[in-house]
Design a protein around this motif. Sequence first.
Motif, PDB file in Angstrom:
ATOM      1  N   ALA A  83       0.046  -8.115  -7.265  1.00  0.00           N
ATOM      2  CA  ALA A  83      -0.687  -7.465  -6.167  1.00  0.00           C
ATOM      3  C   ALA A  83      -1.961  -6.779  -6.639  1.00  0.00           C
ATOM      4  O   ALA A  83      -2.015  -6.209  -7.732  1.00  0.00           O
ATOM      5  CB  ALA A  83       0.211  -6.427  -5.496  1.00  0.00           C
ATOM      6  N   PHE A  84      -2.962  -6.829  -5.806  1.00  0.00           N
ATOM      7  CA  PHE A  84      -4.190  -6.053  -6.021  1.00  0.00           C
ATOM      8  C   PHE A  84      -3.858  -4.600  -5.727  1.00  0.00           C
ATOM      9  O   PHE A  84      -3.377  -4.274  -4.636  1.00  0.00           O
ATOM     10  CB  PHE A  84      -5.284  -6.552  -5.074  1.00  0.00           C
ATOM     11  CG  PHE A  84      -6.534  -5.717  -5.102  1.00  0.00           C
ATOM     12  CD1 PHE A  84      -7.309  -5.643  -6.242  1.00  0.00           C
ATOM     13  CD2 PHE A  84      -6.925  -5.001  -3.984  1.00  0.00           C
ATOM     14  CE1 PHE A  84      -8.459  -4.865  -6.267  1.00  0.00           C
ATOM     15  CE2 PHE A  84      -8.069  -4.227  -4.001  1.00  0.00           C
ATOM     16  CZ  PHE A  84      -8.842  -4.160  -5.152  1.00  0.00           C
ATOM     17  N   THR A  85      -4.077  -3.735  -6.699  1.00  0.00           N
ATOM     18  CA  THR A  85      -3.786  -2.313  -6.519  1.00  0.00           C
ATOM     19  C   THR A  85      -4.998  -1.480  -6.912  1.00  0.00           C
ATOM     20  O   THR A  85      -5.991  -2.011  -7.430  1.00  0.00           O
ATOM     21  CB  THR A  85      -2.590  -1.859  -7.396  1.00  0.00           C
ATOM     22  OG1 THR A  85      -3.018  -1.901  -8.764  1.00  0.00           O
ATOM     23  CG2 THR A  85      -1.376  -2.737  -7.187  1.00  0.00           C
ATOM     24  N   ASN A  86      -4.859  -0.183  -6.719  1.00  0.00           N
ATOM     25  CA  ASN A  86      -5.939   0.741  -7.054  1.00  0.00           C
ATOM     26  C   ASN A  86      -6.300   0.656  -8.543  1.00  0.00           C
ATOM     27  O   ASN A  86      -7.454   0.867  -8.918  1.00  0.00           O
ATOM     28  CB  ASN A  86      -5.493   2.159  -6.681  1.00  0.00           C
ATOM     29  CG  ASN A  86      -6.660   3.063  -6.414  1.00  0.00           C
ATOM     30  OD1 ASN A  86      -7.701   2.606  -5.941  1.00  0.00           O
ATOM     31  ND2 ASN A  86      -6.513   4.323  -6.732  1.00  0.00           N
ATOM     32  N   ASP A  87      -5.297   0.341  -9.383  1.00  0.00           N
ATOM     33  CA  ASP A  87      -5.542   0.251 -10.831  1.00  0.00           C
ATOM     34  C   ASP A  87      -6.642  -0.765 -11.151  1.00  0.00           C
ATOM     35  O   ASP A  87      -7.362  -0.629 -12.135  1.00  0.00           O
ATOM     36  CB  ASP A  87      -4.264  -0.170 -11.564  1.00  0.00           C
ATOM     37  CG  ASP A  87      -3.183   0.875 -11.466  1.00  0.00           C
ATOM     38  OD1 ASP A  87      -3.518   2.032 -11.119  1.00  0.00           O
ATOM     39  OD2 ASP A  87      -2.011   0.550 -11.711  1.00  0.00           O
ATOM     40  N   HIS A  88      -6.752  -1.797 -10.311  1.00  0.00           N
ATOM     41  CA  HIS A  88      -7.754  -2.827 -10.576  1.00  0.00           C
ATOM     42  C   HIS A  88      -9.180  -2.320 -10.357  1.00  0.00           C
ATOM     43  O   HIS A  88     -10.137  -2.969 -10.777  1.00  0.00           O
ATOM     44  CB  HIS A  88      -7.508  -4.079  -9.705  1.00  0.00           C
ATOM     45  CG  HIS A  88      -6.225  -4.762 -10.075  1.00  0.00           C
ATOM     46  ND1 HIS A  88      -5.079  -4.650  -9.322  1.00  0.00           N
ATOM     47  CD2 HIS A  88      -5.903  -5.543 -11.115  1.00  0.00           C
ATOM     48  CE1 HIS A  88      -4.110  -5.335  -9.894  1.00  0.00           C
ATOM     49  NE2 HIS A  88      -4.586  -5.891 -10.989  1.00  0.00           N
ATOM     50  N   MET A  89      -9.304  -1.176  -9.706  1.00  0.00           N
ATOM     51  CA  MET A  89     -10.648  -0.626  -9.476  1.00  0.00           C
ATOM     52  C   MET A  89     -10.970   0.482 -10.468  1.00  0.00           C
ATOM     53  O   MET A  89     -11.982   1.139 -10.372  1.00  0.00           O
ATOM     54  CB  MET A  89     -10.764  -0.105  -8.048  1.00  0.00           C
ATOM     55  CG  MET A  89     -10.684  -1.241  -7.030  1.00  0.00           C
ATOM     56  SD  MET A  89     -11.190  -0.730  -5.386  1.00  0.00           S
ATOM     57  CE  MET A  89      -9.885   0.414  -4.982  1.00  0.00           C
ATOM     58  N   ASP A  90     -10.036   0.699 -11.410  1.00  0.00           N
ATOM     59  CA  ASP A  90     -10.217   1.749 -12.409  1.00  0.00           C
ATOM     60  C   ASP A  90     -11.078   1.205 -13.529  1.00  0.00           C
ATOM     61  O   ASP A  90     -10.592   0.739 -14.551  1.00  0.00           O
ATOM     62  CB  ASP A  90      -8.846   2.200 -12.932  1.00  0.00           C
ATOM     63  CG  ASP A  90      -8.975   3.358 -13.899  1.00  0.00           C
ATOM     64  OD1 ASP A  90     -10.093   3.874 -14.066  1.00  0.00           O
ATOM     65  OD2 ASP A  90      -7.952   3.738 -14.493  1.00  0.00           O
ATOM     66  N   ASN A  91     -12.388   1.281 -13.346  1.00  0.00           N
ATOM     67  CA  ASN A  91     -13.289   0.716 -14.347  1.00  0.00           C
ATOM     68  C   ASN A  91     -14.013   1.804 -15.148  1.00  0.00           C
ATOM     69  O   ASN A  91     -14.962   1.535 -15.864  1.00  0.00           O
ATOM     70  CB  ASN A  91     -14.293  -0.244 -13.702  1.00  0.00           C
ATOM     71  CG  ASN A  91     -15.039   0.427 -12.559  1.00  0.00           C
ATOM     72  OD1 ASN A  91     -14.982   1.647 -12.431  1.00  0.00           O
ATOM     73  ND2 ASN A  91     -15.723  -0.348 -11.748  1.00  0.00           N
ATOM     74  N   GLU A 145       0.830  -1.216   0.000  1.00  0.00           N
ATOM     75  CA  GLU A 145       0.000   0.000   0.000  1.00  0.00           C
ATOM     76  C   GLU A 145       0.866   1.269   0.000  1.00  0.00           C
ATOM     77  O   GLU A 145       0.497   2.278  -0.587  1.00  0.00           O
ATOM     78  CB  GLU A 145      -0.911  -0.009   1.230  1.00  0.00           C
ATOM     79  CG  GLU A 145      -1.865   1.159   1.352  1.00  0.00           C
ATOM     80  CD  GLU A 145      -3.061   1.043   0.402  1.00  0.00           C
ATOM     81  OE1 GLU A 145      -3.284  -0.053  -0.137  1.00  0.00           O
ATOM     82  OE2 GLU A 145      -3.743   2.057   0.195  1.00  0.00           O
ATOM     83  N   PHE A 146       2.009   1.192   0.681  1.00  0.00           N
ATOM     84  CA  PHE A 146       2.837   2.394   0.885  1.00  0.00           C
ATOM     85  C   PHE A 146       4.225   2.303   0.268  1.00  0.00           C
ATOM     86  O   PHE A 146       5.018   3.230   0.408  1.00  0.00           O
ATOM     87  CB  PHE A 146       2.961   2.675   2.395  1.00  0.00           C
ATOM     88  CG  PHE A 146       1.620   2.818   3.076  1.00  0.00           C
ATOM     89  CD1 PHE A 146       0.846   3.951   2.853  1.00  0.00           C
ATOM     90  CD2 PHE A 146       1.115   1.815   3.892  1.00  0.00           C
ATOM     91  CE1 PHE A 146      -0.400   4.081   3.447  1.00  0.00           C
ATOM     92  CE2 PHE A 146      -0.128   1.937   4.498  1.00  0.00           C
ATOM     93  CZ  PHE A 146      -0.888   3.077   4.275  1.00  0.00           C
ATOM     94  N   ALA A 147       4.537   1.172  -0.378  1.00  0.00           N
ATOM     95  CA  ALA A 147       5.878   0.997  -0.951  1.00  0.00           C
ATOM     96  C   ALA A 147       5.772   0.669  -2.433  1.00  0.00           C
ATOM     97  O   ALA A 147       4.968  -0.182  -2.832  1.00  0.00           O
ATOM     98  CB  ALA A 147       6.602  -0.137  -0.224  1.00  0.00           C
TER      99      ALA A 147
END
Length: 130
Positions: free
Chosen positions: A121-129, A92-94
């Motif tokens: 890793a699951f990242t914020n990009d995966h929620m960019d729909n 999350e932070f690295a």
Amino acid sequence: MSLADAARAVRENAYAPYSQFKVGAALRTPSGAIYAGCNVENVAYPEGTCAEAGAIAAMIAAGETEITEAYVIADSPAPVPPCGGCRQKLREFAKGDVKITMATTDGKTQVITVTDLLPGAFTNDHMDNG
Ligand code: THU
């Protein structure tokens, strides 16, 4: 104080009466500051928290949000790897190329990047729909 010294020192304060497995973690941020944490167990076992989580909480409480380096130490036969949940918390932070040193109290170390610790890793990009 070095990251290794900070992690080794905070480990002494770990509260681990159930596992007897004390862990220390220390993080560095772009400011150069070091934040340390240890595991804090609980009689209701799932309520315990890992050393990495404590160090991250200290960093956030101090107003910082980026990890540039981390060090985790325990009295284990081989360098102690962060658990799955802590891999996600570190991510999350690295950034992916940040190096995590895993260490034993008797001096063995292994260095690994965040990407190698948590590939895919699951990242914020995966929620960019949108
Ligand atoms: N533990 C950590 O604090 N960090 C790790 O990377 C591995 C495991 C703690 C959780 C628990 O208090 C004890 O070690 C045994 O699992």
